[in-house]
Design a protein around this motif. Sequence first.
Motif, PDB file in Angstrom:
ATOM      1  N   SER A 192      -1.175  -2.133   3.438  1.00  0.00           N
ATOM      2  CA  SER A 192      -1.127  -2.478   2.018  1.00  0.00           C
ATOM      3  C   SER A 192      -2.268  -3.406   1.650  1.00  0.00           C
ATOM      4  CB  SER A 192       0.210  -3.159   1.691  1.00  0.00           C
ATOM      5  OG  SER A 192       0.171  -3.789   0.422  1.00  0.00           O
ATOM      6  N   ASP A 193      -2.749  -3.285   0.415  1.00  0.00           N
ATOM      7  CA  ASP A 193      -3.782  -4.191  -0.075  1.00  0.00           C
ATOM      8  C   ASP A 193      -3.226  -5.546  -0.461  1.00  0.00           C
ATOM      9  OD1 ASP A 193      -5.914  -2.493   0.214  1.00  0.00           O
ATOM     10  OD2 ASP A 193      -5.739  -1.641  -1.785  1.00  0.00           O
ATOM     11  N   PHE A 194      -1.915  -5.696  -0.461  1.00  0.00           N
ATOM     12  CA  PHE A 194      -1.306  -6.899  -1.020  1.00  0.00           C
ATOM     13  C   PHE A 194      -0.483  -7.712  -0.034  1.00  0.00           C
ATOM     14  CE2 PHE A 194      -2.089  -3.857  -4.342  1.00  0.00           C
ATOM     15  CZ  PHE A 194      -2.764  -4.616  -5.277  1.00  0.00           C
ATOM     16  N   ILE A 195       0.227  -7.054   0.890  1.00  0.00           N
ATOM     17  CA  ILE A 195       1.123  -7.766   1.797  1.00  0.00           C
ATOM     18  C   ILE A 195       0.941  -7.237   3.216  1.00  0.00           C
ATOM     19  CG2 ILE A 195       3.536  -8.242   2.388  1.00  0.00           C
ATOM     20  CD1 ILE A 195       4.182  -7.834  -0.615  1.00  0.00           C
ATOM     21  N   GLN A 196       0.746  -8.162   4.151  1.00  0.00           N
ATOM     22  CA  GLN A 196       0.678  -7.806   5.561  1.00  0.00           C
ATOM     23  C   GLN A 196       2.018  -8.141   6.217  1.00  0.00           C
ATOM     24  OE1 GLN A 196      -1.107 -10.315   8.842  1.00  0.00           O
ATOM     25  NE2 GLN A 196      -2.790  -8.873   8.565  1.00  0.00           N
TER      26      GLN A 196
END
Length: 309
Positions: free
Chosen positions: A179-183
């Motif tokens: 995801s680009d937002f949450i790892q």
Amino acid sequence: MSSEHADRADAPPLTETIAPGTATDPDVKSADEATVTVDGQDVVVPEGSTVIEAIEAAETAGEVPALCYYDRDSPEAEKIGPRSECRTCMVETDEHGMVPSCSFPAEDGLTVSTDDEAATEARDVNLDLVLSDHNLRCTTCGKNGRCELQDAAIDNDVEEPRYGVFDDREAYEPLDDSSDFIQIDRNKCILCNRCVDACNDVQVEGVLRMEGHGKDTRIGFQNGSETMEDSTCVSCGHCVTVCPTGSLVEQGITDAATIPLPGFSQKNSIGKSLESTGKEKKGPMTRMKRDEPKDLTGEEPDENPGDWL
């Protein structure tokens, strides 16, 4: 639903099947205002309190970590837990023996000892058990310096956990870096369920769930996907906000607290990761969420939605 609300264009029926709510959260709060004695000090707590809130109100030297307990001055805190998962908050009571303070009602007349020898040992053992199943690579973690587990270990003078730590790189789960937002780093998850409650009960998005059994229990997705990229996540970030460790971290600050040396990163620390397949459009929602048949107005989605935020 009344006809008045049913006709509102901004309140359409749900278009997806999710599992909001966590029916196993017990109703454990006190029914009335209560006077509780904590380590010899009388404190008065309002209706709806638990023992840990009485402990917080008292001036006591006892350290009660309560890692799965979520305490914030906000409405959503009412919908998160209690879970009693970690049992690091055990205290002794004259009336009921040893109890988990985060999920035991503050009864009027209750006498609590945080420094009881057996309760202190129970908290220490349970904290070491949490650490034994945790990837303790703090110096390559995005939550280094703002991690509740790290704080608890420091406050309780843990120098070497009695059961060791989870340091078998071959057994590590890959980072979910899709995801680009949450790892997601499941190797740092303490199974507190805060993120699941925040996703299902507060945001009512129905993305996260706990799946598996025993040692295989892990954060999963309600739509059965293997990665965040293929989930129905809307990137609200609430799960990250409530996570007590580095299991859920915002992209962009995953290495914010690491030493600035080449190769010294969270990803290299784990050694393997799940990356984006390239099918994900850049934007605030994952592909699976955007590809639902209809948008909130009931119309077919725009094939060319323009630039995502």
